[in-house]
Design an enzyme around this catalytic site. Structure first.
Site, PDB file in Angstrom:
ATOM      1  N   LYS A  67       1.239  -0.947   0.174  1.00 61.90           N
ATOM      2  CA  LYS A  67      -0.597   0.213   0.084  1.00 61.90           C
ATOM      3  C   LYS A  67       1.028   1.642  -0.014  1.00 61.90           C
ATOM      4  O   LYS A  67       0.379   2.258  -0.534  1.00 61.90           O
ATOM      5  CB  LYS A  67      -0.689  -0.176   1.247  1.00 61.90           C
ATOM      6  CG  LYS A  67      -2.079  -1.058   0.793  1.00 61.90           C
ATOM      7  CD  LYS A  67      -2.991  -0.855   1.987  1.00 61.90           C
ATOM      8  CE  LYS A  67      -4.387  -2.087   2.212  1.00 61.90           C
ATOM      9  NZ  LYS A  67      -5.226  -1.795   2.992  1.00 61.90           N
ATOM     10  N   GLY A 131       0.231   0.541  13.168  1.00 64.56           N
ATOM     11  CA  GLY A 131       0.637   0.236  11.858  1.00 64.56           C
ATOM     12  C   GLY A 131      -0.002   0.946  10.475  1.00 64.56           C
ATOM     13  O   GLY A 131      -1.426   1.838  10.857  1.00 64.56           O
TER      14      GLY A 131
HETATM   15  P1  ATR Z   1      -0.712  -3.542   9.068  1.00 65.83           P
HETATM   16  O1  ATR Z   1      -0.736  -2.542   7.650  1.00 65.83           O
HETATM   17  O2  ATR Z   1      -1.078  -4.264   9.167  1.00 65.83           O
HETATM   18  O3  ATR Z   1      -1.467  -2.582  10.162  1.00 65.83           O
HETATM   19  P2  ATR Z   1       1.841  -3.207  10.904  1.00 65.83           P
HETATM   20  O4  ATR Z   1       1.701  -2.031  10.141  1.00 65.83           O
HETATM   21  O5  ATR Z   1       3.174  -4.154  10.399  1.00 65.83           O
HETATM   22  O6  ATR Z   1       0.361  -3.905   9.539  1.00 65.83           O
HETATM   23  O7  ATR Z   1       0.839  -3.569  11.637  1.00 65.83           O
HETATM   24  C1  ATR Z   1       0.681  -4.404  12.694  1.00 65.83           C
HETATM   25  C2  ATR Z   1      -0.004  -3.960  14.237  1.00 65.83           C
HETATM   26  O8  ATR Z   1      -0.359  -5.188  14.397  1.00 65.83           O
HETATM   27  C3  ATR Z   1       1.221  -2.806  14.504  1.00 65.83           C
HETATM   28  O9  ATR Z   1       0.666  -2.011  15.605  1.00 65.83           O
HETATM   29  C4  ATR Z   1       2.083  -4.084  15.568  1.00 65.83           C
HETATM   30  O10 ATR Z   1       2.027  -3.566  16.915  1.00 65.83           O
HETATM   31  P3  ATR Z   1       4.161  -3.092  16.875  1.00 65.83           P
HETATM   32  O11 ATR Z   1       4.351  -1.961  16.328  1.00 65.83           O
HETATM   33  O12 ATR Z   1       3.939  -3.728  18.490  1.00 65.83           O
HETATM   34  O13 ATR Z   1       4.825  -3.717  15.576  1.00 65.83           O
HETATM   35  C5  ATR Z   1       0.862  -4.872  15.864  1.00 65.83           C
HETATM   36  N1  ATR Z   1       0.973  -5.813  16.750  1.00 65.83           N
HETATM   37  C6  ATR Z   1       0.867  -7.006  15.216  1.00 65.83           C
HETATM   38  N2  ATR Z   1       1.001  -8.359  16.586  1.00 65.83           N
HETATM   39  C7  ATR Z   1       0.796  -8.183  17.905  1.00 65.83           C
HETATM   40  C8  ATR Z   1       0.753  -8.393  18.734  1.00 65.83           C
HETATM   41  N3  ATR Z   1       1.305  -9.715  18.725  1.00 65.83           N
HETATM   42  N4  ATR Z   1       0.916  -8.203  19.502  1.00 65.83           N
HETATM   43  C9  ATR Z   1       0.136  -6.951  20.024  1.00 65.83           C
HETATM   44  N5  ATR Z   1       0.525  -6.434  19.052  1.00 65.83           N
HETATM   45  C10 ATR Z   1       0.430  -6.708  18.026  1.00 65.83           C
END
Ligand code: ATR
Length: 270
Positions: A67, A131
């Site tokens: 994106k 994110g």
């Molecule tokens: P997207 O584009 O789908 O938002 P991303 O930019 O990789 O994907 O963001 C993923 C989000 O999910 C982030 O806020 C991530 O938290 P971190 O910034 O701490 O990585 C969150 N996330 C993913 N796995 C997680 C988990 N097991 N527990 C809490 N937050 C999680």
């Protein structure tokens, strides 16, 4: 009769529901189209997009992880795309020489809230995650005048980057908020591989609305977690359908009927 060439680009892509949704829009509007799912790795993205439009493609949806990167291939960016630095819809103009990038995710989310009578004005809204998914809905929510728009993220310095991205929007950190919570939106990928848990100590009650941007054939882990608080729970399938409808409208200037698409998606996924 013209058959418009459309598609969705991502990696992975095989579980995308977009081809079914757009096929249904085609049936309902009478616009003939061929909508395919393309798995494209990051290094091939720009070439793929350029050739798709050069070869007569009319429009593309862009999904994860492309994106942000896709806007490098576009010639014109909508105001939303400039603000988000991300797009989910590309439209070919002038015989494919001009590619216009738009983002329909935020509008799709808001339209689904309207559809479900979820009010944003004067409400306290918490978004989990910082994110791309979180970024894509924040400006649209902010425009509707929530009382407080609060963000919580596992990694705190990412929350700060998000706040810096939207200096005009008064965002709060969950640590600095302790009022009643009207709505919790899950914009994380937490729970996709198992169960979901989040440390929210104050403010939840049985009237709190829980909205998961994710969706699936069965209840999402976030909504299962939410069950111990409230029965007001929604997954992101409605947002998916409405963001697709807005893409379709950008391509053809016609708003496709959206009723009962959810049922069709579930039928196709049995
Ligand atoms: P997207 O584009 O789908 O938002 P991303 O930019 O990789 O994907 O963001 C993923 C989000 O999910 C982030 O806020 C991530 O938290 P971190 O910034 O701490 O990585 C969150 N996330 C993913 N796995 C997680 C988990 N097991 N527990 C809490 N937050 C999680």
């Amino acid at each position: 009769m013209t058959i418009f060439k459309l598609g969705v680009v991502g990696q992975p892509i095989k579980h995308s529901l977009s081809p079914i949704i757009h096929q249904e829009f085609s049936i309902r509007t009478g616009i003939q189209l061929q909508y395919d799912a393309y798995e494209v790795p990051p290094e091939a993205l720009d070439g793929f997009i350029t050739n798709f439009f050069k070869d007569g493609g009319h429009g593309l949806n862009i999904t994860l992880p492309h994106k942000k990167a896709c806007i490098a291939s576009a010639h014109v960016l909508s105001k939303d795309v400039e603000l988000l630095s991300a797009a989910n819809t590309l439209t070919g103009k002038e015989g494919g020489k001009k590619i216009v990038a738009d983002s329909t995710d935020g509008a799709g989310f808001i339209r689904d809230c309207e559809d479900k009578n979820i009010q944003i004005l004067n409400k306290n809204i918490i978004i989990l995650g910082a994110g791309g998914a979180s970024q894509s809905i924040i400006p649209s929510i902010a425009k509707l005048g929530p009382a407080k728009l609060v963000v919580d993220n596992r990694t705190k310095n990412k929350t700060n980057s998000l706040f810096n991205q939207f200096p005009e929007i008064p965002l709060l950190d969950l640590d600095n908020f302790n009022g009643p919570i009207d709505m919790v939106i899950n914009a994380t990928s937490a729970g996709l591989a198992g169960s979901f848990d989040w440390d929210i100590i104050h403010g939840l009650d049985k009237e709190t609305i829980f909205y998961d941007l994710s969706y699936g054939p069965s209840e999402t882990p976030f909504l299962q977690w939410a069950s111990s608080y409230s029965t007001h729970k929604f997954d992101g399938i409605g947002m998916l359908i409405f963001q697709a409808a807005y893409s379709f409208e950008l391509w053809f200037d016609i708003a496709p009927p959206t009723k009962h698409i959810k049922e069709i998606l579930f039928k196709n996924n049995d």
